[in-house]
Design a protein around this motif. Structure first.
Motif, PDB file in Angstrom:
ATOM      1  N   ASP A 183      35.344 109.944  35.620  1.00  0.00           N
ATOM      2  CA  ASP A 183      36.320 109.346  36.391  1.00  0.00           C
ATOM      3  C   ASP A 183      36.457 108.369  37.241  1.00  0.00           C
ATOM      4  OD1 ASP A 183      37.992 111.517  34.968  1.00  0.00           O
ATOM      5  OD2 ASP A 183      37.858 113.210  36.959  1.00  0.00           O
ATOM      6  N   VAL A 184      35.282 108.543  38.125  1.00  0.00           N
ATOM      7  CA  VAL A 184      34.879 107.335  38.791  1.00  0.00           C
ATOM      8  C   VAL A 184      34.756 106.115  38.164  1.00  0.00           C
ATOM      9  CG1 VAL A 184      33.236 106.557  40.570  1.00  0.00           C
ATOM     10  CG2 VAL A 184      34.273 108.867  40.931  1.00  0.00           C
ATOM     11  N   LEU A 185      33.859 106.141  37.068  1.00  0.00           N
ATOM     12  CA  LEU A 185      33.785 105.056  36.280  1.00  0.00           C
ATOM     13  C   LEU A 185      34.898 104.510  35.492  1.00  0.00           C
ATOM     14  CD1 LEU A 185      30.343 106.024  34.568  1.00  0.00           C
ATOM     15  CD2 LEU A 185      30.663 104.131  36.246  1.00  0.00           C
ATOM     16  N   LEU A 186      35.897 105.481  35.197  1.00  0.00           N
ATOM     17  CA  LEU A 186      37.059 104.826  34.619  1.00  0.00           C
ATOM     18  C   LEU A 186      37.849 104.128  35.714  1.00  0.00           C
ATOM     19  CD1 LEU A 186      38.975 104.596  31.940  1.00  0.00           C
ATOM     20  CD2 LEU A 186      39.879 106.960  32.634  1.00  0.00           C
ATOM     21  N   GLU A 187      37.949 104.716  37.046  1.00  0.00           N
ATOM     22  CA  GLU A 187      38.730 103.978  37.889  1.00  0.00           C
ATOM     23  C   GLU A 187      38.278 102.534  38.271  1.00  0.00           C
ATOM     24  OE1 GLU A 187      41.803 103.248  40.577  1.00  0.00           O
ATOM     25  OE2 GLU A 187      41.538 104.958  38.978  1.00  0.00           O
ATOM     26  N   ILE A 188      36.743 102.407  38.504  1.00  0.00           N
ATOM     27  CA  ILE A 188      36.035 101.227  38.597  1.00  0.00           C
ATOM     28  C   ILE A 188      36.440 100.406  37.325  1.00  0.00           C
ATOM     29  CG2 ILE A 188      33.999  99.999  38.595  1.00  0.00           C
ATOM     30  CD1 ILE A 188      32.863 102.754  40.005  1.00  0.00           C
ATOM     31  N   SER A 189      36.433 100.738  36.333  1.00  0.00           N
ATOM     32  CA  SER A 189      36.836  99.917  34.864  1.00  0.00           C
ATOM     33  C   SER A 189      38.197  99.410  35.158  1.00  0.00           C
ATOM     34  CB  SER A 189      36.695 100.710  33.733  1.00  0.00           C
ATOM     35  OG  SER A 189      37.058 100.243  32.532  1.00  0.00           O
ATOM     36  N   ARG A 190      39.087 100.317  35.363  1.00  0.00           N
ATOM     37  CA  ARG A 190      40.717  99.872  35.577  1.00  0.00           C
ATOM     38  C   ARG A 190      40.981  98.826  36.739  1.00  0.00           C
ATOM     39  NH1 ARG A 190      43.179 105.745  34.838  1.00  0.00           N
ATOM     40  NH2 ARG A 190      43.109 105.753  32.433  1.00  0.00           N
ATOM     41  N   LEU A 191      39.916  99.009  37.842  1.00  0.00           N
ATOM     42  CA  LEU A 191      40.122  98.256  38.858  1.00  0.00           C
ATOM     43  C   LEU A 191      39.507  96.762  38.586  1.00  0.00           C
ATOM     44  CD1 LEU A 191      38.992 100.401  41.871  1.00  0.00           C
ATOM     45  CD2 LEU A 191      41.218  99.366  41.500  1.00  0.00           C
ATOM     46  N   LEU A 192      38.533  96.884  37.432  1.00  0.00           N
ATOM     47  CA  LEU A 192      37.907  95.622  37.354  1.00  0.00           C
ATOM     48  C   LEU A 192      38.701  94.977  35.846  1.00  0.00           C
ATOM     49  CD1 LEU A 192      34.183  96.269  37.547  1.00  0.00           C
ATOM     50  CD2 LEU A 192      35.441  94.987  38.831  1.00  0.00           C
ATOM     51  N   ASN A 193      39.784  95.737  35.469  1.00  0.00           N
ATOM     52  CA  ASN A 193      40.489  95.132  34.317  1.00  0.00           C
ATOM     53  C   ASN A 193      39.708  95.062  33.071  1.00  0.00           C
ATOM     54  OD1 ASN A 193      43.138  95.129  35.894  1.00  0.00           O
ATOM     55  ND2 ASN A 193      42.387  93.135  36.585  1.00  0.00           N
ATOM     56  N   THR A 194      38.964  95.954  32.744  1.00  0.00           N
ATOM     57  CA  THR A 194      37.987  95.792  31.538  1.00  0.00           C
ATOM     58  C   THR A 194      38.689  96.091  30.493  1.00  0.00           C
ATOM     59  OG1 THR A 194      37.431  98.346  31.776  1.00  0.00           O
ATOM     60  CG2 THR A 194      35.961  96.563  32.834  1.00  0.00           C
ATOM     61  N   GLY A 195      39.852  96.787  30.274  1.00  0.00           N
ATOM     62  CA  GLY A 195      40.616  97.046  29.077  1.00  0.00           C
ATOM     63  C   GLY A 195      40.042  98.339  28.432  1.00  0.00           C
ATOM     64  N   LEU A 196      38.878  98.983  29.041  1.00  0.00           N
ATOM     65  CA  LEU A 196      38.125  99.993  28.151  1.00  0.00           C
ATOM     66  C   LEU A 196      39.247 101.253  28.319  1.00  0.00           C
ATOM     67  CD1 LEU A 196      34.629  99.433  29.153  1.00  0.00           C
ATOM     68  CD2 LEU A 196      35.889  98.792  26.750  1.00  0.00           C
ATOM     69  N   ASP A 197      39.425 102.197  27.595  1.00  0.00           N
ATOM     70  CA  ASP A 197      40.042 103.490  27.804  1.00  0.00           C
ATOM     71  C   ASP A 197      38.814 104.302  27.895  1.00  0.00           C
ATOM     72  OD1 ASP A 197      38.953 103.914  25.158  1.00  0.00           O
ATOM     73  OD2 ASP A 197      40.780 103.925  23.955  1.00  0.00           O
ATOM     74  N   MET A 198      39.045 105.741  28.217  1.00  0.00           N
ATOM     75  CA  MET A 198      38.088 106.670  28.489  1.00  0.00           C
ATOM     76  C   MET A 198      36.985 106.749  27.336  1.00  0.00           C
ATOM     77  SD  MET A 198      36.678 108.968  30.541  1.00  0.00           S
ATOM     78  CE  MET A 198      37.778 109.702  31.823  1.00  0.00           C
ATOM     79  N   GLU A 199      37.492 106.852  26.213  1.00  0.00           N
ATOM     80  CA  GLU A 199      36.527 106.863  24.923  1.00  0.00           C
ATOM     81  C   GLU A 199      35.630 105.813  24.942  1.00  0.00           C
ATOM     82  OE1 GLU A 199      36.862 107.882  20.096  1.00  0.00           O
ATOM     83  OE2 GLU A 199      38.688 107.241  21.116  1.00  0.00           O
ATOM     84  N   SER A 200      36.172 104.661  24.859  1.00  0.00           N
ATOM     85  CA  SER A 200      35.363 103.471  24.867  1.00  0.00           C
ATOM     86  C   SER A 200      34.384 103.482  25.977  1.00  0.00           C
ATOM     87  CB  SER A 200      36.216 102.341  25.025  1.00  0.00           C
ATOM     88  OG  SER A 200      36.940 102.159  23.737  1.00  0.00           O
ATOM     89  N   LEU A 201      34.852 103.728  27.099  1.00  0.00           N
ATOM     90  CA  LEU A 201      33.928 103.636  28.429  1.00  0.00           C
ATOM     91  C   LEU A 201      32.601 104.712  28.091  1.00  0.00           C
ATOM     92  CD1 LEU A 201      33.235 102.755  31.215  1.00  0.00           C
ATOM     93  CD2 LEU A 201      34.855 104.176  32.127  1.00  0.00           C
ATOM     94  N   SER A 202      32.894 106.120  27.444  1.00  0.00           N
ATOM     95  CA  SER A 202      32.163 106.955  27.427  1.00  0.00           C
ATOM     96  C   SER A 202      31.136 106.474  26.578  1.00  0.00           C
ATOM     97  CB  SER A 202      32.717 108.271  26.962  1.00  0.00           C
ATOM     98  OG  SER A 202      33.595 108.832  27.847  1.00  0.00           O
TER      99      SER A 202
END
Length: 73
Positions: A17-36
């Motif tokens: 959840d924390v990694l996803l929030e950081i990913s969103r803040l950085l506008n990576t465009g990765l969803d949870m599945e891609s991030l995982s």
């Protein structure tokens, strides 16, 4: 034993959840599945910078393929 497994599972969920929030803040465009998937690849020893470069190239290729499609519509 079960409570230790539950605690571990909760820690993994919280971390993701924390990694996803950081990913969103950085506008990576990765969803949870891609991030995982990216996290698992890095845990397996894949170079994060190389993984980032591959993702960028795949996005460029995807946009290139979509461009002619947009012109015909």
């Amino acid at each position: 034993m079960a409570s230790a497994a539950n605690a571990n599972l909760n820690a993994v969920r919280e971390t993701m959840d924390v990694l996803l929030e950081i990913s969103r803040l950085l506008n990576t465009g990765l969803d949870m599945e891609s991030l995982s998937i990216c996290v698992r690849l890095c845990e397996q020893g894949i170079n994060p910078e190389a993984l980032s470069a591959v993702i960028k190239e795949l996005r460029k290729a995807s946009e290139t393929l979509k461009a002619p499609e947009n012109c015909t519509n």
